[in-house]
Design a protein around this motif. Structure first.
Motif, short mmCIF file in Angstrom:
data_model
loop_
_atom_site.label_atom_id
_atom_site.label_comp_id
_atom_site.label_asym_id
_atom_site.label_seq_id
_atom_site.Cartn_x
_atom_site.Cartn_y
_atom_site.Cartn_z
N ALA A 1 0.82 -1.21 0.00
CA ALA A 1 0.00 0.00 0.00
C ALA A 1 0.86 1.26 0.00
N ILE B 1 -2.67 5.19 5.41
CA ILE B 1 -3.24 4.35 4.35
C ILE B 1 -4.75 4.58 4.27
N LEU C 1 -5.44 -0.81 -0.82
CA LEU C 1 -5.57 0.06 0.34
C LEU C 1 -6.66 -0.46 1.29
#
Length: 504
Positions: A464, A493, A476
């Motif tokens: 990610a 994230i 994600l």
């Protein structure tokens, strides 16, 4: 009282935060005047300062006149900064020092190992006065050029120092106070440069020295982490060379002589001194080893009994993630732009060789012109040598290591974690050549599939934050779901995930 004790008693100490700073500065001025007039009976500066004055005077620095020397012109600064190792830790230095310096009426300065100022940031009200005394980017503040000052002296003594007011050798610097600490290369231990905070004389505080020393340690730790990552990538890319020894003793060595992998394990020193000439090195235990140059670093192995053929040229292509493609031939970088890099990738993918017509189709599609390709190959041969880039058909002759080849091999072996760490980014992200697009898509799909299939939370977080997965909504979302709520990586994230959902 002995003469040494008497001499020590007459030396002025560093400023005490509880003392009257104006009175202490006045005392330092009187000590300075006595020393410059060679009054042997007066008070003396502390040993650190006295020794620095002697070195500076021996280098013919004029205490009454400062002439900062510009070593790096403004037009060259950008390139010098980008090439300097401390450029990698500049965000850390800014976050640690610049905000503090701005509030405390200081400026942060970062120099190279020769005391040349590369960066200067901080309180805007101080930039004009700093310019007036020559504290500008590109100027050198080594002791032999500028006399006693924190930047030059910390490099000279290889320790954190604070220089206050009239402890500066040059009189025009007496209105300033500064503290600096050296930053060392975690690989070789040599000094890379110095970090310094400088401000008006009345802002002196002993915590300045502790702050720059702690920041220098943080910078060294971050450089050490980066070195470990680079070592791992170098090890992964070059393990096939070690495996080719088929059980015979051997080791992979960095260009600076550190051993990062060896067989058998535990029988190798931490580093070796690589020979300037020749191809042999003798280890501390008496073993003689052959030093074989690789495209990146070296391979040590026991001498073979049978005569060896002439060594092949070693070519390395690092084309994943970098702003500019990197080509290394026999340990030396070869500057290339995007088009030559595309040619090299195509040839590395087809070791059997390609005609000009085939190359034109792979790189330019149906509109490709073989004549254009022949001209580009000709220019590339001038860079690499005719013994490396052969003709009829066009092919690479030598040992060819590629970062995308390593990633491909690891993916096919079912090792997505190792593959992701070997991929420093996307393959030639600016390229639109059909062959490059196809390989790029293959690698990114393989990385994505391997990581998502495994479901490992740490690996999902790593993907990610990797260029391959930074804008991938599914990656994600899976990372956010897999990470614990208190994981420090999760908020950033999750924020990117929310932004993608809002944009979609």
């Amino acid at each position: 009282m002995t003469s040494d004790q008497a001499d020590q008693a007459r030396r002025v100490r560093a400023p005490d935060p509880r003392a009257d700073l104006a009175a202490h500065a006045d005392l330092l001025r009187r000590v300075y005047d006595a020393a410059m007039s060679e009054d042997a009976a007066g008070l003396r500066p502390r040993s650190l300062v006295s020794d620095s004055w002697q070195r500076s005077l021996a280098a013919r620095v004029d205490p009454e006149r400062l002439r900062p020397q510009v070593r790096v012109p403004e037009s060259d600064l950008l390139g010098v900064r980008e090439a300097h190792p401390l450029n990698e830790v500049l965000p850390l230095l800014r976050s640690t020092l610049v905000s503090i310096a701005d509030e405390a009426m200081h400026i942060m300065i970062v120099t190279d190992a020769d005391g040349v100022i590369l960066w200067r940031e901080g309180a805007s009200s101080l930039l004009g006065p700093a310019d007036a005394v020559g504290l500008v980017a590109g100027s050198t503040w080594a002791e032999e050029a500028a006399g006693t000052n924190a930047m030059g002296t910390t490099i000279a003594v290889d320790a954190p120092v604070q220089i206050h007011s009239a402890e500066h050798l040059v009189r025009t610097l007496h209105a300033w106070t500064c503290a600096a600490a050296p930053v060392h290369d975690p690989d070789t231990g040599t000094i890379l440069g110095a970090i310094d905070i400088t401000g008006p004389m009345h802002t002196v505080h002993p915590a300045m020295t502790q702050l720059v020393a702690a920041t220098a340690q943080l910078a060294e730790n971050q450089l050490r982490v980066r070195m470990a990552i680079a070592d791992e990538r170098l090890r992964v890319r070059n393990m096939p060379h070690l495996a080719s020894l088929r059980g015979r003793p051997g080791a992979l060595v960095t260009p600076t002589g550190r051993i990062i992998a060896g067989e058998p394990y535990g029988t190798w020193p931490e580093r070796v001194t690589l020979p300037a000439d020749g191809d042999r090195v003798c280890l501390d235990d008496g073993r003689e080893m052959v030093v074989e140059r690789l495209a990146e670093g070296f391979l040590l192995h026991a001498p073979r009994k049978a005569p060896r053929a002439a060594p092949r040229r070693a070519l390395a292509l690092q084309v994943m993630g970098a702003h500019h493609p990197r080509v290394v031939l026999d340990g030396k970088p070869v500057p290339v732009t995007l088009r030559p890099a595309e040619l090299l990738v195509a040839l590395a993918l087809h070791p059997e060789g390609l005609t000009a017509e085939q190359l034109a189709l792979l790189l330019y599609g149906e509109e490709g012109n073989p004549t254009t390709v022949r001209g580009e190959v000709h220019r590339l041969r001038l860079l690499l040598g005719a013994d490396v880039l052969r003709t009829r058909p066009y092919r690479l002759d030598g040992t060819v290591d590629t970062d995308f080849g390593t990633v491909r091999r690891l993916l096919r072996a079912g090792q997505p974690a190792e593959a992701l760490r070997a991929a420093s980014g996307r393959l030639l992200p600016r390229s639109d050549a059909p062959e490059i697009r196809e390989l790029r898509d293959e690698l990114e799909a393989g990385l994505r599939r391997g990581v998502l299939h495994g479901g490992d939370a740490d690996l999902l977080a790593e993907l990610a934050c990797h260029p391959v997965g930074r804008e991938d909504l599914e990656v994600l979302e899976r990372a956010v779901a897999a990470l614990p709520p208190d994981d420090p990586r999760r908020p950033e994230i999750a924020a990117r995930c929310a932004r993608l959902l809002a944009d979609g």
